[in-house]
Enzyme design. Structure first.
Site, short mmCIF file in Angstrom:
data_model
loop_
_atom_site.label_atom_id
_atom_site.label_comp_id
_atom_site.label_asym_id
_atom_site.label_seq_id
_atom_site.Cartn_x
_atom_site.Cartn_y
_atom_site.Cartn_z
N ASP A 64 65.05 -31.18 -73.75
CA ASP A 64 65.59 -31.02 -75.09
C ASP A 64 65.81 -29.53 -75.31
OD1 ASP A 64 66.06 -31.59 -77.92
OD2 ASP A 64 64.86 -33.39 -77.58
N ASP A 87 69.62 -30.10 -79.50
CA ASP A 87 69.04 -30.37 -80.81
C ASP A 87 69.73 -29.63 -81.95
OD1 ASP A 87 66.52 -31.39 -82.26
OD2 ASP A 87 66.50 -29.27 -82.79
N GLU A 134 73.46 -33.28 -80.49
CA GLU A 134 73.09 -33.93 -81.75
C GLU A 134 74.06 -33.39 -82.79
OE1 GLU A 134 69.25 -34.80 -84.63
OE2 GLU A 134 69.50 -32.81 -83.80
N HIS A 151 63.77 -40.91 -81.88
CA HIS A 151 62.47 -40.47 -82.42
C HIS A 151 62.57 -40.02 -83.88
CE1 HIS A 151 64.61 -36.89 -81.50
NE2 HIS A 151 63.71 -36.15 -82.13
N ASP A 152 63.78 -39.96 -84.43
CA ASP A 152 63.97 -39.53 -85.82
C ASP A 152 64.24 -40.70 -86.75
OD1 ASP A 152 63.69 -36.82 -85.29
OD2 ASP A 152 65.81 -36.57 -84.82
C1 GLC Z 1 66.43 -32.69 -84.58
C2 GLC Z 1 65.30 -33.44 -83.94
C3 GLC Z 1 64.21 -33.64 -84.94
C4 GLC Z 1 63.75 -32.30 -85.40
C5 GLC Z 1 64.90 -31.41 -85.88
C6 GLC Z 1 64.48 -29.98 -85.94
O1 GLC Z 1 67.03 -33.40 -85.60
O2 GLC Z 1 65.76 -34.63 -83.38
O3 GLC Z 1 63.15 -34.39 -84.43
O4 GLC Z 1 62.83 -32.46 -86.45
O5 GLC Z 1 66.00 -31.45 -85.03
O6 GLC Z 1 64.35 -29.45 -84.65
#
Ligand code: GLC
Ligand code: CA
Length: 554
Positions: free
Chosen positions: A98, A199, A256, A328-329
């Site tokens: 990641d 991310d 993302e 995971h979110d």
């Molecule tokens: C992304 C991740 C999440 C995290 C955020 C800040 O959205 O998937 O889990 O809290 O970024 O890094």
């Protein structure tokens, strides 16, 4: 569209903290992951994305990195990581890490140095502004609640954090920051990584000069998204990153990315896109409200279909989306996308097919292949996730009772997906011999890998068959590259589409408990997958059972 090595693959996301604990400390780790590679290989997985396992204070469960060149001792050692890469390679699998570079941890040495000397080199690694009594530099609200500005310890300045205050934003306008990022990416790729999941990347470009926007809640703050809408020029950073890193290694990268405009799709994931792929979040974000989770609108089967088709249409054959049911979110997909009361093995399999057969790269989140469900959290004290704790407070502030607020956060909490992987019906679901860091879903006695591996009708066995179909020499070309066209869009609670390349496949899911019929316009040659033991077909008319899903060759 140029064909790429990863197009026909199947990806799997591991949340290391909750996957498999090898040493009984209650925290999943890299040796635990290595011990489960054969399980993943057997399922048919090729690409494994690991959520962060770098050293971190874990304020946001590893999305706050204090050293980009190491492994957190809780997860293992660098040797473990190298062994994981090598063991994966032996099995023809790839590891993704990641890449969390919108921000680092406030315990990273860059930030510490910025505190020591805010006007020096490292001050410029962050967004710092002079502190003014009673007035913040801007009125943006952090994704995790409260203002994005906090005092820079030991100085008369404030720093920007669009996420938690322990996640200071890196200043991408500073070329030295970008150099550090590229150096780190290349260092990992040299180790043999397959690539990265990237991310929160849309946040790296801020609209300059930083300024306030119209408040959207009574707190007088506005969502960071208002600023992002105005920020122009992220492409320069992303293109540079691609050229300096991923491209040289033919690495896989998946962004993302939220809220991209249709005309930007080629820039993001076209032939020379910034990324190999990006996630489709169209279903995920459906019904979200600026006010918070308590105001979110639930998604119906027809909405789900619409969201998937919209995303497919937007991308067409420009590139490859990465399709997810959960991550995971998010809460568990089966608990979210299947109407309450209808969650069963049958409906879970239906959802699996409908999502998996979309054009793009399928990602499975750990436990999804078992049909893992949301967790009945009995009290807010059982919740660990910072974002859930914030949303709970937001709901209370809006006047909800503690019971109502808990019901809401139960529905949307990220912790639903973060409970330990359910390996067996032994203590702690076989995840650890110690005390798990987060409670195990009590349904592990009935939902677990060990029992599903034995059962040819299990959700996992069904996922395995679905993956095998994507990889079969006869159907691969169609499943991977075939054009997608919606079918019977006027029929309520039915999601169906064709995939066409050298063959034609129909994917048909009855998204409800009641039976319904479809009339095929041409005869079906072969039934490739069916989540029921029987098929009610007369001539070209099919009567579908509740939540029946079919893949037909026409
Ligand atoms: C992304 C991740 C999440 C995290 C955020 C800040 O959205 O998937 O889990 O809290 O970024 O890094
Ligand atoms: Ca451990």
């Amino acid at each position: 569209m140029t064909k790429k090595w990863w197009h026909d693959k199947v990806a799997y996301q591991i949340y290391p903290k909750s996957f498999c604990d090898s040493n009984g400390d209650g925290i999943g780790d890299l040796p635990g992951i290595i011990s489960k590679l054969d399980y993943l290989k057997d399922l048919g997985v090729d690409i494994i994305w690991l959520s962060p396992c770098y050293p971190s204070p874990l304020a946001d469960q590893g999305y706050d990195i204090s050293d980009y060149y190491n492994i957190d001792p809780r997860f293992g050692t660098m040797e473990d990581m190298e062994r994981l890469i090598a063991e994966a390679k032996k099995r023809g699998m790839y590891i993704l890490m990641d890449l969390v570079v919108n921000h680092c941890s406030d315990e990273h040495e860059w930030f510490k140095k910025a505190c020591e000397d805010p006007d020096g080199k490292y001050g410029n690694f962050f967004y710092l502004r002079d502190k003014k009594e009673g007035k913040l530099p801007t009125n943006w609200r952090s994704y995790f609640g409260g203002p994005v500005w906090d005092d820079l310890p030991g100085t008369d300045k404030q720093y920007l954090h669009v996420f938690h205050k322990k996640q200071p934003d890196l200043n991408w306008e500073n070329p030295e920051v970008r150099e550090e990022v590229y150096k780190n990416i290349n260092w990992w790729l040299e180790k043999g990584l397959g690539g990265f999941r990237i991310d929160a990347i849309i946040n790296i470009k801020k609209a300059l000069p930083l300024h306030s926007y119209e408040p959207d809640r009574e707190d007088g703050l506005c969502s960071v998204k208002a600023m992002l809408k105005e920020a122009k020029g992220i492409g320069e950073f992303l293109g540079e990153m691609r050229d300096r890193t991923f491209k040289k290694y033919d690495a896989f990268s998946v962004g993302e990315v939220f809220d991209e405009k249709p005309e930007e799709v080629p820039d993001f994931i076209g032939d020379n896109g910034y990324f190999s792929s990006m996630f489709d979040f169209n279903e995920t974000i459906f019904g979200q409200s600026e006010k918070g989770w308590y105001d979110a609108k639930p998604i119906t089967p027809d909405d789900y279909r619409k969201c998937c088709f919209e995303a497919q249409k937007k991308v067409g054959d420009i590139g490859f989306l990465s399709n997810i049911i959960e991550n995971h979110d998010e809460p568990r997909g089966v608990s979210r996308y299947i109407p309450e009361g209808d969650v069963s093995d049958q409906s879970k399999k239906m959802l699996a097919v409908l999502n998996f057969m979309l054009r793009g790269l399928p990602f499975i989140y750990q436990g999804q292949e078992l049909g893992m469900e949301n967790v009945p959290f009995a009290s807010i004290d059982e919740i660990d996730d910072i974002s859930t704790l914030d949303e709970y407070q937001v709901a209370l502030d809006a006047g909800l009772s503690p019971e109502e607020a808990l019901r809401i956060v139960n529905k949307y909490s990220r912790d639903n997906a973060r409970t330990p992987m359910q390996w067996s019906d032994e203590a702690n679901a076989g995840f650890t011999t110690g005390t798990p860091w987060l409670k195990v879903n009590p349904n592990y006695k009935t939902i677990n890998a060990a029992s599903q591996l034995q059962d040819p009708d299990s959700v996992r066995s069904f996922y395995k068959a679905l993956i095998a179909l994507r990889k079969s020499p006869e159907y691969k070309e169609t499943v991977v590259y075939g054009a997608l066209a919606p079918l019977w869009e006027e029929q309520h609670n039915l999601m169906a589409y064709s995939r066409k390349a050298d063959r034609t496949l129909y994917v048909i899911g009855n998204y409800q408990n009641e039976e319904q019929s479809v009339i095929l316009s041409s005869p079906c040659k072969k039934v490739l997958l069916n989540n029921y033991p029987d098929l009610q077909m007369e001539e070209n008319a099919i009567r579908l059972h509740g939540y029946q899903v079919l893949i037909l060759e026409m």
